[in-house]
Motif scaffolding. Sequence first.
Motif, PDB file in Angstrom:
ATOM      1  N   LEU A 357       1.244  -1.170   0.093  1.00  0.00           N
ATOM      2  CA  LEU A 357      -0.076   0.102  -0.220  1.00  0.00           C
ATOM      3  C   LEU A 357       0.637   1.135   0.220  1.00  0.00           C
ATOM      4  O   LEU A 357       0.385   2.221  -0.134  1.00  0.00           O
ATOM      5  N   ARG A 358       2.109   1.163   0.099  1.00  0.00           N
ATOM      6  CA  ARG A 358       2.591   2.120   0.306  1.00  0.00           C
ATOM      7  C   ARG A 358       3.768   2.505  -0.637  1.00  0.00           C
ATOM      8  O   ARG A 358       4.405   3.105  -1.294  1.00  0.00           O
ATOM      9  N   HIS A 359       4.050   1.932  -1.091  1.00  0.00           N
ATOM     10  CA  HIS A 359       4.461   1.374  -2.212  1.00  0.00           C
ATOM     11  C   HIS A 359       4.451   2.531  -3.709  1.00  0.00           C
ATOM     12  O   HIS A 359       3.085   2.334  -3.645  1.00  0.00           O
ATOM     13  N   ASN A 360       5.582   3.020  -4.240  1.00  0.00           N
ATOM     14  CA  ASN A 360       4.359   4.338  -4.835  1.00  0.00           C
ATOM     15  C   ASN A 360       4.222   3.593  -6.904  1.00  0.00           C
ATOM     16  O   ASN A 360       4.162   4.561  -7.491  1.00  0.00           O
ATOM     17  N   TRP A 361       4.890   2.676  -6.748  1.00  0.00           N
ATOM     18  CA  TRP A 361       4.582   1.867  -7.812  1.00  0.00           C
ATOM     19  C   TRP A 361       5.118   2.532  -9.356  1.00  0.00           C
ATOM     20  O   TRP A 361       4.308   3.041 -10.115  1.00  0.00           O
ATOM     21  N   PRO A 362       6.411   2.889  -9.813  1.00  0.00           N
ATOM     22  CA  PRO A 362       6.592   3.274 -11.047  1.00  0.00           C
ATOM     23  C   PRO A 362       6.344   2.949 -12.495  1.00  0.00           C
ATOM     24  O   PRO A 362       6.445   2.950 -13.145  1.00  0.00           O
ATOM     25  N   GLY A 363       6.239   1.246 -11.910  1.00  0.00           N
ATOM     26  CA  GLY A 363       6.297   0.738 -12.795  1.00  0.00           C
ATOM     27  C   GLY A 363       5.296   0.290 -13.186  1.00  0.00           C
ATOM     28  O   GLY A 363       4.697  -0.052 -13.994  1.00  0.00           O
ATOM     29  N   ASN A 364       4.115   1.122 -12.461  1.00  0.00           N
ATOM     30  CA  ASN A 364       2.534   0.565 -12.780  1.00  0.00           C
ATOM     31  C   ASN A 364       2.337  -0.542 -12.682  1.00  0.00           C
ATOM     32  O   ASN A 364       3.017  -1.651 -11.248  1.00  0.00           O
ATOM     33  N   VAL A 365       1.300  -1.128 -12.844  1.00  0.00           N
ATOM     34  CA  VAL A 365       0.149  -2.927 -12.782  1.00  0.00           C
ATOM     35  C   VAL A 365       1.371  -3.777 -13.413  1.00  0.00           C
ATOM     36  O   VAL A 365       1.279  -4.614 -12.861  1.00  0.00           O
ATOM     37  N   ARG A 366       2.374  -3.785 -14.018  1.00  0.00           N
ATOM     38  CA  ARG A 366       3.521  -4.040 -15.002  1.00  0.00           C
ATOM     39  C   ARG A 366       4.208  -4.551 -13.862  1.00  0.00           C
ATOM     40  O   ARG A 366       4.698  -5.738 -13.576  1.00  0.00           O
ATOM     41  N   GLU A 367       4.686  -2.991 -13.428  1.00  0.00           N
ATOM     42  CA  GLU A 367       5.683  -3.889 -12.060  1.00  0.00           C
ATOM     43  C   GLU A 367       5.167  -4.693 -10.578  1.00  0.00           C
ATOM     44  O   GLU A 367       5.422  -5.630 -10.463  1.00  0.00           O
ATOM     45  N   LEU A 368       3.582  -4.235 -10.241  1.00  0.00           N
ATOM     46  CA  LEU A 368       3.183  -4.810  -9.598  1.00  0.00           C
ATOM     47  C   LEU A 368       2.957  -6.583 -10.329  1.00  0.00           C
ATOM     48  O   LEU A 368       2.593  -7.612  -9.073  1.00  0.00           O
ATOM     49  N   GLN A 369       2.443  -6.785 -11.219  1.00  0.00           N
ATOM     50  CA  GLN A 369       2.216  -8.590 -11.525  1.00  0.00           C
ATOM     51  C   GLN A 369       3.407  -8.978 -11.184  1.00  0.00           C
ATOM     52  O   GLN A 369       3.436 -10.107 -11.034  1.00  0.00           O
ATOM     53  N   ASN A 370       4.512  -7.751 -11.764  1.00  0.00           N
ATOM     54  CA  ASN A 370       6.218  -9.015 -11.667  1.00  0.00           C
ATOM     55  C   ASN A 370       5.995  -9.302 -10.637  1.00  0.00           C
ATOM     56  O   ASN A 370       6.952 -10.826 -10.042  1.00  0.00           O
ATOM     57  N   ALA A 371       6.150  -8.602  -9.259  1.00  0.00           N
ATOM     58  CA  ALA A 371       6.153  -8.651  -7.727  1.00  0.00           C
ATOM     59  C   ALA A 371       5.746  -9.724  -7.701  1.00  0.00           C
ATOM     60  O   ALA A 371       5.658 -10.735  -6.979  1.00  0.00           O
ATOM     61  N   ALA A 372       4.160 -10.456  -7.858  1.00  0.00           N
ATOM     62  CA  ALA A 372       2.861 -10.530  -7.665  1.00  0.00           C
ATOM     63  C   ALA A 372       3.644 -12.161  -7.975  1.00  0.00           C
ATOM     64  O   ALA A 372       3.511 -13.466  -7.114  1.00  0.00           O
ATOM     65  N   GLU A 373       3.644 -12.361  -9.619  1.00  0.00           N
ATOM     66  CA  GLU A 373       4.882 -13.701 -10.180  1.00  0.00           C
ATOM     67  C   GLU A 373       5.859 -13.859  -8.392  1.00  0.00           C
ATOM     68  O   GLU A 373       5.760 -15.186  -8.634  1.00  0.00           O
ATOM     69  N   ARG A 374       6.699 -13.314  -7.975  1.00  0.00           N
ATOM     70  CA  ARG A 374       7.466 -13.769  -7.610  1.00  0.00           C
ATOM     71  C   ARG A 374       7.152 -14.146  -6.124  1.00  0.00           C
ATOM     72  O   ARG A 374       7.350 -15.120  -5.825  1.00  0.00           O
ATOM     73  N   PHE A 375       6.304 -13.684  -5.546  1.00  0.00           N
ATOM     74  CA  PHE A 375       5.596 -14.084  -5.072  1.00  0.00           C
ATOM     75  C   PHE A 375       4.728 -14.995  -4.697  1.00  0.00           C
ATOM     76  O   PHE A 375       4.811 -15.838  -3.709  1.00  0.00           O
ATOM     77  N   ALA A 376       3.852 -15.692  -5.659  1.00  0.00           N
ATOM     78  CA  ALA A 376       3.427 -16.745  -5.754  1.00  0.00           C
ATOM     79  C   ALA A 376       4.435 -18.100  -6.142  1.00  0.00           C
ATOM     80  O   ALA A 376       4.617 -18.769  -5.249  1.00  0.00           O
ATOM     81  N   LEU A 377       6.029 -17.402  -6.048  1.00  0.00           N
ATOM     82  CA  LEU A 377       6.634 -18.683  -6.687  1.00  0.00           C
ATOM     83  C   LEU A 377       7.427 -18.884  -5.085  1.00  0.00           C
ATOM     84  O   LEU A 377       8.681 -19.257  -5.158  1.00  0.00           O
ATOM     85  N   GLY A 378       6.989 -18.112  -4.303  1.00  0.00           N
ATOM     86  CA  GLY A 378       7.790 -17.890  -3.194  1.00  0.00           C
ATOM     87  C   GLY A 378       9.091 -17.400  -2.896  1.00  0.00           C
ATOM     88  O   GLY A 378       9.857 -17.362  -1.940  1.00  0.00           O
ATOM     89  N   LEU A 379       9.502 -16.655  -3.217  1.00  0.00           N
ATOM     90  CA  LEU A 379      10.549 -14.785  -3.271  1.00  0.00           C
ATOM     91  C   LEU A 379      10.063 -14.616  -2.530  1.00  0.00           C
ATOM     92  O   LEU A 379       9.194 -13.983  -2.769  1.00  0.00           O
ATOM     93  N   GLU A 380      11.060 -13.777  -2.494  1.00  0.00           N
ATOM     94  CA  GLU A 380      11.413 -12.250  -1.250  1.00  0.00           C
ATOM     95  C   GLU A 380      10.391 -11.143  -1.879  1.00  0.00           C
ATOM     96  O   GLU A 380      10.516 -11.107  -3.101  1.00  0.00           O
ATOM     97  N   LEU A 381       9.424 -10.379  -1.256  1.00  0.00           N
ATOM     98  CA  LEU A 381       8.474  -9.413  -1.347  1.00  0.00           C
ATOM     99  C   LEU A 381       9.609  -8.815  -1.330  1.00  0.00           C
ATOM    100  O   LEU A 381       9.241  -7.568  -0.674  1.00  0.00           O
ATOM    101  N   ALA A 382      10.642  -8.098  -2.418  1.00  0.00           N
ATOM    102  CA  ALA A 382      11.403  -7.282  -2.440  1.00  0.00           C
ATOM    103  C   ALA A 382      10.580  -5.691  -3.379  1.00  0.00           C
ATOM    104  O   ALA A 382      10.890  -6.530  -5.163  1.00  0.00           O
ATOM    105  N   LEU A 383       9.893  -5.168  -3.241  1.00  0.00           N
ATOM    106  CA  LEU A 383       9.698  -3.925  -4.251  1.00  0.00           C
ATOM    107  C   LEU A 383      11.334  -2.740  -4.640  1.00  0.00           C
ATOM    108  O   LEU A 383      11.690  -2.464  -3.828  1.00  0.00           O
ATOM    109  N   ASP A 384      11.154  -1.807  -6.087  1.00  0.00           N
ATOM    110  CA  ASP A 384      12.139  -1.175  -5.840  1.00  0.00           C
ATOM    111  C   ASP A 384      11.854   0.407  -5.283  1.00  0.00           C
ATOM    112  O   ASP A 384      11.040   0.751  -5.075  1.00  0.00           O
ATOM    113  N   ASN A 385      12.824   0.895  -5.147  1.00  0.00           N
ATOM    114  CA  ASN A 385      12.978   1.730  -4.233  1.00  0.00           C
ATOM    115  C   ASN A 385      12.418   1.399  -2.945  1.00  0.00           C
ATOM    116  O   ASN A 385      11.504   2.922  -2.329  1.00  0.00           O
TER     117      ASN A 385
END
Length: 460
Positions: A357-385
């Motif tokens: 909720l606090r992330h600024n999402w500079p890459g918008n939905v595409r960035e969020l989708q990539n983060a969700a993919e990593r989360f689904a794969l069990g990887l660390e939820l690390a976001l840019d910036n």
Amino acid sequence: MSIDNQIQVVLIDDDPHLRQALCQTLDLAGLKVLTLGEAQGLTERLSRDWSGVVVSDIRMPGMDGLELLAELQGQDPELPVLLITGHGDVPLAVQAMRAGAYDFLEKPFASDALLDSVRRALALRRLVLDNRSLRLALSDRQQLSTRLVGQSAPMLRLREQIGALAATKADVLILGETGAGKEVVARALHDLSNRRSGPFVAINAGALAESVVESELFGHEPGAFTGAQKRRIGKFEFANGGTLFLDEIESMSLDVQVKLLRLLQERVVERLGGNQLIPLDIRIIAATKEDLRQSADQGRFRADLYYRLNVAPLRIPPLRERGEDALMLFQHFADEASTRHGLPLHELQPGQRALLLRHNWPGNVRELQNAAERFALGLELALDNMPNDSAAGTPVTSGGLSEQVEHFEKSLIGAELGRPHSSLRSLAEALGVPRKTLHDKLRKHGLNFSDSGNQNAEDE
């Protein structure tokens, strides 16, 4: 040639005298009639949204009335077909009624009997088409809610605008940052339009080399330039009958912009090296991440093309303006990815929700989708910036405690609104609050249970 929707009755009879008499009866009653001497080829001329009825004799050379009925039933079982029979054909007419005919008239019959049957059939046809239209509108709304996930005010407004524009013939200019979902919106406009059965052709102007962009878009004839050995159909011509989505239109050269302007104004295309003007039935959806008005003022984009494109603009809100949608979108993409990879579904933890909720999402939905993919794969939820402690789930100070609590509460309610609930009672139970409290919180946060896609918006 398809039959005009103003035609209310198609009358088929091989007897020209009877055909003329029946046509006169219908015409005097104010009905628009098309008369035919044979049934062959009628089915191909009728669309499923034609609002009229068919009146046909049973005994005809070539295709008879029963064969015509079978064909029409195969195309649209709800199209009223009235059959005219001789005295000896009554058993056939009864058989036809069982097969789906609306009515039959035995010769000789009174004019009033024909008019009464036709008018009742027309009323039924209008009711059928109205019901189809309502079902289609509901289906379109559900499609948009699935494709463009979110219950924030900007997303509700965007879905409403798409629904209003989709059925029109207007070209559309989509404005949005990188990764905001411009092609998703373009596809929704196409799929919800009357062009849905035609092609959807997407092309990124920014990815085309300057040397091939004109050939790609407009096509060329053999010998048009060195290496042009055979005819090439361009993207505009290939999209005929459908929709062409032209992304990053701001990257087009001024010379190509001139040709695009002509195409938009005249709806014709001319292949490179050719002299023939090819008419187009096409909808153009252009997209840009830049301010085209500013680009026009700076001489980098033609002002006349900008004004021609800017008739129906659609702005896609960046994800940072849709904060309460982030959790719903993230869980949606994470669940999709888990299903695709055959992995168990994971629920976000409170610290992870706060991070998203606090992330600024500079890459918008595409960035969020990539983060969700990593989360689904069990990887660390690390976001840019974002600081490393945020990735671990430690809250990062952002505003006062009260502001953070309000934001988090709104996000939780918004995320639960995205799940199926049969009633407001069900939603309240899922959130663990009384219905009165939920009413107050929905009002406070500007959320609406009936806008969430749930079918029963009333309390149980």
